[in-house]
Design a protein around this motif. Structure first.
Motif, PDB file in Angstrom:
ATOM      1  N   LEU A  16       0.830  -1.201   0.000  1.00 55.43           N
ATOM      2  CA  LEU A  16       0.000   0.000   0.000  1.00 55.43           C
ATOM      3  C   LEU A  16       0.867   1.255   0.000  1.00 55.43           C
ATOM      4  N   HIS A  17       1.885   1.270   0.819  1.00 55.20           N
ATOM      5  CA  HIS A  17       2.788   2.424   0.873  1.00 55.20           C
ATOM      6  C   HIS A  17       3.447   2.667  -0.492  1.00 55.20           C
ATOM      7  N   CYS A  18       3.895   1.591  -1.125  1.00 58.41           N
ATOM      8  CA  CYS A  18       4.542   1.690  -2.446  1.00 58.41           C
ATOM      9  C   CYS A  18       3.560   2.229  -3.497  1.00 58.41           C
ATOM     10  N   LEU A  19       2.336   1.700  -3.505  1.00 55.88           N
ATOM     11  CA  LEU A  19       1.342   2.126  -4.493  1.00 55.88           C
ATOM     12  C   LEU A  19       0.916   3.577  -4.266  1.00 55.88           C
ATOM     13  N   GLN A  20       0.750   3.953  -3.009  1.00 55.72           N
ATOM     14  CA  GLN A  20       0.392   5.338  -2.721  1.00 55.72           C
ATOM     15  C   GLN A  20       1.515   6.293  -3.109  1.00 55.72           C
ATOM     16  N   ALA A  21       2.758   5.873  -2.898  1.00 55.27           N
ATOM     17  CA  ALA A  21       3.904   6.699  -3.300  1.00 55.27           C
ATOM     18  C   ALA A  21       3.947   6.879  -4.812  1.00 55.27           C
ATOM     19  N   ALA A  22       3.365   5.921  -5.552  1.00 53.51           N
ATOM     20  CA  ALA A  22       3.319   6.011  -7.011  1.00 53.51           C
ATOM     21  C   ALA A  22       2.088   6.772  -7.500  1.00 53.51           C
ATOM     22  N   GLY A  23       1.272   7.284  -6.568  1.00 58.11           N
ATOM     23  CA  GLY A  23       0.139   8.119  -6.954  1.00 58.11           C
ATOM     24  C   GLY A  23      -1.220   7.446  -6.938  1.00 58.11           C
ATOM     25  N   LEU A  24      -1.308   6.166  -6.550  1.00 56.01           N
ATOM     26  CA  LEU A  24      -2.601   5.505  -6.471  1.00 56.01           C
ATOM     27  C   LEU A  24      -3.260   5.846  -5.142  1.00 56.01           C
ATOM     28  N   ARG A  25      -4.591   5.846  -5.134  1.00 59.26           N
ATOM     29  CA  ARG A  25      -5.358   6.181  -3.939  1.00 59.26           C
ATOM     30  C   ARG A  25      -6.122   4.943  -3.475  1.00 59.26           C
ATOM     31  N   LEU A  26      -6.097   4.675  -2.180  1.00 60.47           N
ATOM     32  CA  LEU A  26      -6.803   3.518  -1.621  1.00 60.47           C
ATOM     33  C   LEU A  26      -8.305   3.748  -1.671  1.00 60.47           C
ATOM     34  N   VAL A  27      -9.024   2.754  -2.204  1.00 56.60           N
ATOM     35  CA  VAL A  27     -10.488   2.784  -2.232  1.00 56.60           C
ATOM     36  C   VAL A  27     -11.023   1.854  -1.144  1.00 56.60           C
ATOM     37  N   GLN A  28     -10.492   0.632  -1.091  1.00 55.40           N
ATOM     38  CA  GLN A  28     -10.928  -0.338  -0.087  1.00 55.40           C
ATOM     39  C   GLN A  28      -9.842  -1.374   0.119  1.00 55.40           C
ATOM     40  N   ARG A  29      -9.827  -1.932   1.323  1.00 57.28           N
ATOM     41  CA  ARG A  29      -8.832  -2.938   1.682  1.00 57.28           C
ATOM     42  C   ARG A  29      -9.542  -4.207   2.120  1.00 57.28           C
ATOM     43  N   ASN A  30      -9.023  -5.350   1.706  1.00 58.08           N
ATOM     44  CA  ASN A  30      -9.536  -6.665   2.091  1.00 58.08           C
ATOM     45  C   ASN A  30     -11.021  -6.843   1.784  1.00 58.08           C
ATOM     46  N   TYR A  31     -11.405  -6.591   0.532  1.00 55.53           N
ATOM     47  CA  TYR A  31     -12.787  -6.800   0.102  1.00 55.53           C
ATOM     48  C   TYR A  31     -13.019  -8.291  -0.078  1.00 55.53           C
ATOM     49  N   ARG A  32     -14.066  -8.810   0.567  1.00 61.68           N
ATOM     50  CA  ARG A  32     -14.403 -10.236   0.478  1.00 61.68           C
ATOM     51  C   ARG A  32     -15.821 -10.403  -0.056  1.00 61.68           C
ATOM     52  N   THR A  33     -16.002 -11.406  -0.891  1.00 62.26           N
ATOM     53  CA  THR A  33     -17.344 -11.728  -1.352  1.00 62.26           C
ATOM     54  C   THR A  33     -18.024 -12.548  -0.261  1.00 62.26           C
ATOM     55  N   PRO A  34     -19.336 -12.484  -0.183  1.00 67.64           N
ATOM     56  CA  PRO A  34     -20.037 -13.284   0.824  1.00 67.64           C
ATOM     57  C   PRO A  34     -20.041 -14.764   0.447  1.00 67.64           C
ATOM     58  N   ILE A  88      -7.964  -2.406  -3.208  1.00 67.17           N
ATOM     59  CA  ILE A  88      -8.620  -1.817  -4.369  1.00 67.17           C
ATOM     60  C   ILE A  88      -8.159  -0.369  -4.386  1.00 67.17           C
ATOM     61  N   MET A  89      -7.514   0.014  -5.481  1.00 67.08           N
ATOM     62  CA  MET A  89      -6.897   1.334  -5.602  1.00 67.08           C
ATOM     63  C   MET A  89      -7.490   2.069  -6.805  1.00 67.08           C
ATOM     64  N   ARG A  90      -7.316   3.379  -6.821  1.00 66.71           N
ATOM     65  CA  ARG A  90      -7.733   4.191  -7.965  1.00 66.71           C
ATOM     66  C   ARG A  90      -6.487   4.861  -8.524  1.00 66.71           C
ATOM     67  N   ASP A  91      -6.202   4.613  -9.788  1.00 68.83           N
ATOM     68  CA  ASP A  91      -5.052   5.234 -10.449  1.00 68.83           C
ATOM     69  C   ASP A  91      -5.416   6.669 -10.842  1.00 68.83           C
ATOM     70  N   ALA A  92      -4.429   7.479 -11.125  1.00 71.83           N
ATOM     71  CA  ALA A  92      -4.638   8.889 -11.454  1.00 71.83           C
ATOM     72  C   ALA A  92      -5.538   9.073 -12.670  1.00 71.83           C
ATOM     73  N   ASP A  93      -5.517   8.110 -13.611  1.00 69.67           N
ATOM     74  CA  ASP A  93      -6.348   8.219 -14.817  1.00 69.67           C
ATOM     75  C   ASP A  93      -7.777   7.721 -14.597  1.00 69.67           C
ATOM     76  N   GLY A  94      -8.124   7.332 -13.356  1.00 66.15           N
ATOM     77  CA  GLY A  94      -9.466   6.859 -13.048  1.00 66.15           C
ATOM     78  C   GLY A  94      -9.617   5.354 -13.060  1.00 66.15           C
ATOM     79  N   THR A  95      -8.605   4.637 -13.510  1.00 63.55           N
ATOM     80  CA  THR A  95      -8.674   3.177 -13.559  1.00 63.55           C
ATOM     81  C   THR A  95      -8.786   2.610 -12.154  1.00 63.55           C
ATOM     82  N   LEU A  96      -9.705   1.666 -11.973  1.00 60.92           N
ATOM     83  CA  LEU A  96      -9.844   0.949 -10.715  1.00 60.92           C
ATOM     84  C   LEU A  96      -8.880  -0.223 -10.760  1.00 60.92           C
ATOM     85  N   VAL A  97      -8.020  -0.334  -9.762  1.00 59.85           N
ATOM     86  CA  VAL A  97      -6.957  -1.340  -9.764  1.00 59.85           C
ATOM     87  C   VAL A  97      -7.195  -2.327  -8.634  1.00 59.85           C
ATOM     88  N   PHE A  98      -7.387  -3.596  -9.004  1.00 49.91           N
ATOM     89  CA  PHE A  98      -7.545  -4.677  -8.030  1.00 49.91           C
ATOM     90  C   PHE A  98      -6.160  -5.286  -7.816  1.00 49.91           C
TER      91      PHE A  98
END
Length: 136
Positions: free
Chosen positions: A29-47, A57-67
């Motif tokens: 998370l620290h590495c990805l945030q340093a590269a400009g990604l923003r945290l959306v959610q952590r440890n998402y589990r399906t029921p 789950i991160m959001r890149d600067a261009d709007g891409t949702l990154v799993f």
């Protein structure tokens, strides 16, 4: 004196697998945030049983949702951290991502990244696999 020995042994107990995994996710998370990604959610589990989990789950600067799947390994045996992400694991991640995206009226562009953490360092693999993952 027996009490002192058992207390010392308890203090020297190895870190749990969950704690190691959490530390790896923190590092990724620290590495990805340093590269400009923003945290959306952590440890998402399906029921339910047999579902999937997405570490970050991160959001890149261009709007891409990154799993993001984070894999940590202390040793290189059995293919190292990357070798532990087989077809079934990829399919579960894709399943969880599809479940997560059900809440979006118009899903944004998405990609699946992997962060490998080994004794030799951290490696970020952008677009490591696609959403067509099928179990083998």
């Amino acid at each position: 004196m027996g009490f002192l020995k058992s207390r010392a042994a308890a203090d020297a107990a190895p870190v749990t697998t969950r704690q190691r995994g959490q530390a790896g996710e923190d590092r990724a998370l620290h590495c990805l945030q340093a590269a400009g990604l923003r945290l959306v959610q952590r440890n998402y589990r399906t029921p339910g049983r047999g579902g999937g989990e997405i570490d970050l789950i991160m959001r890149d600067a261009d709007g891409t949702l990154v799993f993001v799947e984070v894999r940590s390994r202390g040793r290189q045996g059995y293919g190292g951290a990357g070798g532990s992400i087989g077809a079934v694991k990829r399919a579960r991640i894709v399943h969880a991502a599809r479940h997560y995206l059900l809440r979006w009226p118009a899903p944004p562009p998405c990609r699946f990244d992997v962060v490998l953490i080994e004794a030799t360092g951290l490696q970020w693999l952008r677009a490591a696999f696609d959403g067509d993952a099928q179990p083998g």
